[in-house]
Scaffold this motif. Structure first.
Motif, PDB file in Angstrom:
ATOM      1  N   SER A 102       0.811  -1.213   0.000  1.00  0.00           N
ATOM      2  CA  SER A 102       0.000   0.000   0.000  1.00  0.00           C
ATOM      3  C   SER A 102       0.846   1.266   0.000  1.00  0.00           C
ATOM      4  O   SER A 102       0.320   2.361   0.055  1.00  0.00           O
ATOM      5  CB  SER A 102      -0.891  -0.001   1.244  1.00  0.00           C
ATOM      6  N   ALA A 103       2.154   1.131  -0.011  1.00  0.00           N
ATOM      7  CA  ALA A 103       3.018   2.303   0.086  1.00  0.00           C
ATOM      8  C   ALA A 103       2.782   3.222  -1.113  1.00  0.00           C
ATOM      9  O   ALA A 103       2.343   2.787  -2.176  1.00  0.00           O
ATOM     10  CB  ALA A 103       4.482   1.878   0.125  1.00  0.00           C
ATOM     11  N   SER A 104       3.098   4.459  -0.886  1.00  0.00           N
ATOM     12  CA  SER A 104       2.897   5.444  -1.951  1.00  0.00           C
ATOM     13  C   SER A 104       3.734   5.060  -3.179  1.00  0.00           C
ATOM     14  O   SER A 104       4.953   5.060  -3.135  1.00  0.00           O
ATOM     15  CB  SER A 104       3.312   6.812  -1.450  1.00  0.00           C
ATOM     16  N   ARG A 105       3.043   4.731  -4.248  1.00  0.00           N
ATOM     17  CA  ARG A 105       3.746   4.387  -5.469  1.00  0.00           C
ATOM     18  C   ARG A 105       4.580   5.565  -5.947  1.00  0.00           C
ATOM     19  O   ARG A 105       5.649   5.388  -6.514  1.00  0.00           O
ATOM     20  CB  ARG A 105       2.726   4.030  -6.560  1.00  0.00           C
ATOM     21  N   PRO A 235      -3.313   6.853   5.066  1.00  0.00           N
ATOM     22  CA  PRO A 235      -2.593   8.085   4.734  1.00  0.00           C
ATOM     23  C   PRO A 235      -3.192   8.729   3.481  1.00  0.00           C
ATOM     24  O   PRO A 235      -3.650   8.028   2.586  1.00  0.00           O
ATOM     25  CB  PRO A 235      -1.167   7.602   4.464  1.00  0.00           C
ATOM     26  N   GLU A 236      -3.147  10.045   3.443  1.00  0.00           N
ATOM     27  CA  GLU A 236      -3.679  10.803   2.312  1.00  0.00           C
ATOM     28  C   GLU A 236      -3.228  10.276   0.963  1.00  0.00           C
ATOM     29  O   GLU A 236      -3.991  10.243  -0.001  1.00  0.00           O
ATOM     30  CB  GLU A 236      -3.188  12.257   2.386  1.00  0.00           C
ATOM     31  N   SER A 237      -1.949   9.888   0.910  1.00  0.00           N
ATOM     32  CA  SER A 237      -1.385   9.558  -0.397  1.00  0.00           C
ATOM     33  C   SER A 237      -2.105   8.393  -1.047  1.00  0.00           C
ATOM     34  O   SER A 237      -1.964   8.173  -2.250  1.00  0.00           O
ATOM     35  CB  SER A 237       0.107   9.245  -0.270  1.00  0.00           C
ATOM     36  N   CYS A 238      -2.893   7.656  -0.294  1.00  0.00           N
ATOM     37  CA  CYS A 238      -3.611   6.530  -0.890  1.00  0.00           C
ATOM     38  C   CYS A 238      -4.672   7.018  -1.864  1.00  0.00           C
ATOM     39  O   CYS A 238      -5.200   6.228  -2.649  1.00  0.00           O
ATOM     40  CB  CYS A 238      -4.224   5.644   0.179  1.00  0.00           C
ATOM     41  N   ALA A 240      -4.345   8.543  -4.450  1.00  0.00           N
ATOM     42  CA  ALA A 240      -3.918   8.300  -5.828  1.00  0.00           C
ATOM     43  C   ALA A 240      -4.344   6.920  -6.299  1.00  0.00           C
ATOM     44  O   ALA A 240      -4.438   6.669  -7.490  1.00  0.00           O
ATOM     45  CB  ALA A 240      -2.395   8.439  -5.926  1.00  0.00           C
ATOM     46  N   GLN A 241      -4.607   6.031  -5.346  1.00  0.00           N
ATOM     47  CA  GLN A 241      -4.945   4.661  -5.732  1.00  0.00           C
ATOM     48  C   GLN A 241      -6.446   4.401  -5.727  1.00  0.00           C
ATOM     49  O   GLN A 241      -6.882   3.282  -5.962  1.00  0.00           O
ATOM     50  CB  GLN A 241      -4.265   3.666  -4.780  1.00  0.00           C
ATOM     51  N   LEU A 242      -7.243   5.436  -5.425  1.00  0.00           N
ATOM     52  CA  LEU A 242      -8.693   5.222  -5.343  1.00  0.00           C
ATOM     53  C   LEU A 242      -9.324   5.333  -6.728  1.00  0.00           C
ATOM     54  O   LEU A 242      -8.932   6.153  -7.548  1.00  0.00           O
ATOM     55  CB  LEU A 242      -9.323   6.254  -4.407  1.00  0.00           C
ATOM     56  N   HIS A 243     -10.317   4.527  -6.968  1.00  0.00           N
ATOM     57  CA  HIS A 243     -11.042   4.632  -8.226  1.00  0.00           C
ATOM     58  C   HIS A 243     -12.445   5.154  -7.922  1.00  0.00           C
ATOM     59  O   HIS A 243     -12.739   5.556  -6.780  1.00  0.00           O
ATOM     60  CB  HIS A 243     -11.101   3.280  -8.928  1.00  0.00           C
ATOM     61  N   GLY A 244     -13.307   5.135  -8.921  1.00  0.00           N
ATOM     62  CA  GLY A 244     -14.627   5.778  -8.820  1.00  0.00           C
ATOM     63  C   GLY A 244     -15.506   5.307  -7.685  1.00  0.00           C
ATOM     64  O   GLY A 244     -16.308   6.092  -7.159  1.00  0.00           O
TER      65      GLY A 244
END
Lengths: 283, 283
Positions: A102-105, A235-238, A240-244
């Motif tokens: 899950s780390a920030s890509r 964490p906020e940075s996730c 980027a990995q969220l979809h619709g």
DNA sequence: GGCGACGATACCGTCCGGGTATCGATCCGG
DNA sequence: CCGGATCGATACCCGGACGGTATCGTCGCC
């Protein structure tokens, strides 16, 4: 003390049963009894209180269990790192970096690119794994560096450098009433009807009791959230990995998460030092 | 890997001479050669490049030297802590705290008093020693907690809590021209005629080359300053220990010193936890 | 070129770690 | 209360690993 004795003791201390411990060690029970007696005699300490029906750790025994595990880890680490050093002299894998899936890509990509551009950079192998597993890999010498997230991951016994801090958001199914809010508090989301917070495994692989679904990694978790079976604080940075199907709302009073790069002390490797230096210069 | 093999390898790696290493280990040379060969075969790695005239570490060998020392320390620590746990169950010494002889007597006294007042406090034995020695004592399990001073002491591999930060002063013989100043800079005191900064021993006990007298502890150093043979840059709190022959002037651009309380990770001892908690509450 | 230093090899004895058989104690079912 | 089952301890034996002595092969050096 020989590592053999330590391994024997740890096995007995974990099983609290000479027979089972002996089976686990692949030896017969009598030599195991003898080895423990010898160890106790040499240490001048009773490690186990045993009757013919029960085995229990003494105070000294539980100290030796904790310290012995650490010592065995250190020995294993020495072995693995030596093997790896021999291999890398003969060719390929330079560094092994372990990160949570899950780390920030973004951070990871930036770090790898920046390091690869350094003069004298060696190939970096990236291992992704679930939380808590990283610590073991690093401790056992199967990895050289890890990206950890405080306060969730323990950095005990490692050297670390902070790479950045971020707030946390709650991840909810799209369309959930709370998603219209600009922000929420922890109190708003604990005990949300039908959306419990998940349970993560303990370091030993078991799950704490309680409500909430059991999850092993972040992808599983997001899947569950999308299915409307859980909510997640991440964490906020996730984002980027969220979809619709998913929405995120900042949680004002959640502890902020610090990403750190961690490596074992005694690491004399120039490659690790270079990678760490590169990481700290990123921001 | 057995600790015996590790000890053998470390001895050879340090001596770079099979004969001397064997003598140091108290065995004959042939078994030592064999043991190293076996170790290399098992690891699948060449650890030492040897001709009949010279022995040199390979890359893998130096990794094993560093990692092996750490692993042996961990094993020794396990042994010592177990022995100590057995003793303390049978009676006295509860905790061993190690501090530099130059540590702030005030902080130390406050800490010991506050901890002694805690419910469930155990007796604390205080060991004073020179710098760099603390690390070894803590690592080998002969001590439970240490008061260290960053950035002078390495806290690598320990858990720490900061206790406070202070500026530094230069200690000069009373009457020295600089003592009339309200403050000075590092540039004012490096290369002061007749008053060189002293040399401290490296962790291995040897002294770095260069000018300046060799000192082992703070008392020696203050003695030298009083004799007009050196000057010293020390944390402010050392002023409490100065007598009439000495004067101190703040050094504006010296790095500030952070006192930390450090303990080995894996320490599951309630007493250590209590002492640390007490320490962090002091200020 | 011979001597000396050093690591490797050969060979041997001994001790220790591991195996089997059995004992002694404790818990449990009848 | 007795017999069987379970579990750790003890007794005894065997093989291998570890350590010792003697010696070899090689390299540097006077």
């Amino acid at each position: 003390m020989e590592t053999r004795e330590l391994r024997y003791f740890v096995a007995v201390a974990e099983e609290l049963h000479f027979g089972r411990a002996a089976r686990r060690l692949g030896i017969a029970q009598p030599p195991l009894s003898r080895a423990i007696q010898q160890l106790e005699r040499r240490l001048g300490a009773v490690l186990l209180d045993r009757t013919s029906r029960t085995v229990a750790l003494t105070e000294a025994g539980s100290v030796l269990l904790a310290e012995g595990r650490a010592a065995l880890d250190a020995v294993d680490a020495a072995e693995h790192r030596t093997r790896r050093a021999a291999l890398s002299a003969a060719g390929r894998p330079g560094l092994v970096l372990v990160a949570k899936a899950s780390a920030s890509r973004e951070l990871l990509a930036k770090l790898l690119d920046a390091y690869a551009a350094e003069p004298g950079a060696v190939p970096v192998e990236v291992t992704l794994c679930g939380p808590a597993e990283q610590e073991r890999l690093l401790r056992e010498g199967r990895a050289d560096v890890a990206l950890l997230h405080r306060p969730y991951d323990s950095t005990t016994g490692f050297d670390t450098e902070e790479l950045g801090t971020e707030g946390q958001v709650v991840v909810l199914p799209a369309g959930h009433p709370l998603t219209v809010r600009a922000h929420v508090h922890m109190a708003d989301i604990t005990g949300l009807p039908g959306l419990p917070l998940p349970r993560w495994p303990d370091p030993d692989g078991t799950y704490p009791p309680g409500p909430g679904p059991q999850v092993r990694d972040h992808a599983q978790l997001l899947q569950l959230v999308a299915l409307g079976r859980a909510c997640a604080v991440s964490p906020e940075s996730c984002r980027a990995q969220l979809h619709g199907d998913l929405a995120a709302v900042p949680v004002l009073d959640a502890p902020s998460v610090t990403t750190v790069i961690a490596w074992p002390p005694h690491s004399r490797s120039r490659a690790v030092a270079d990678l760490v230096r590169t990481a700290t210069r990123l921001q």
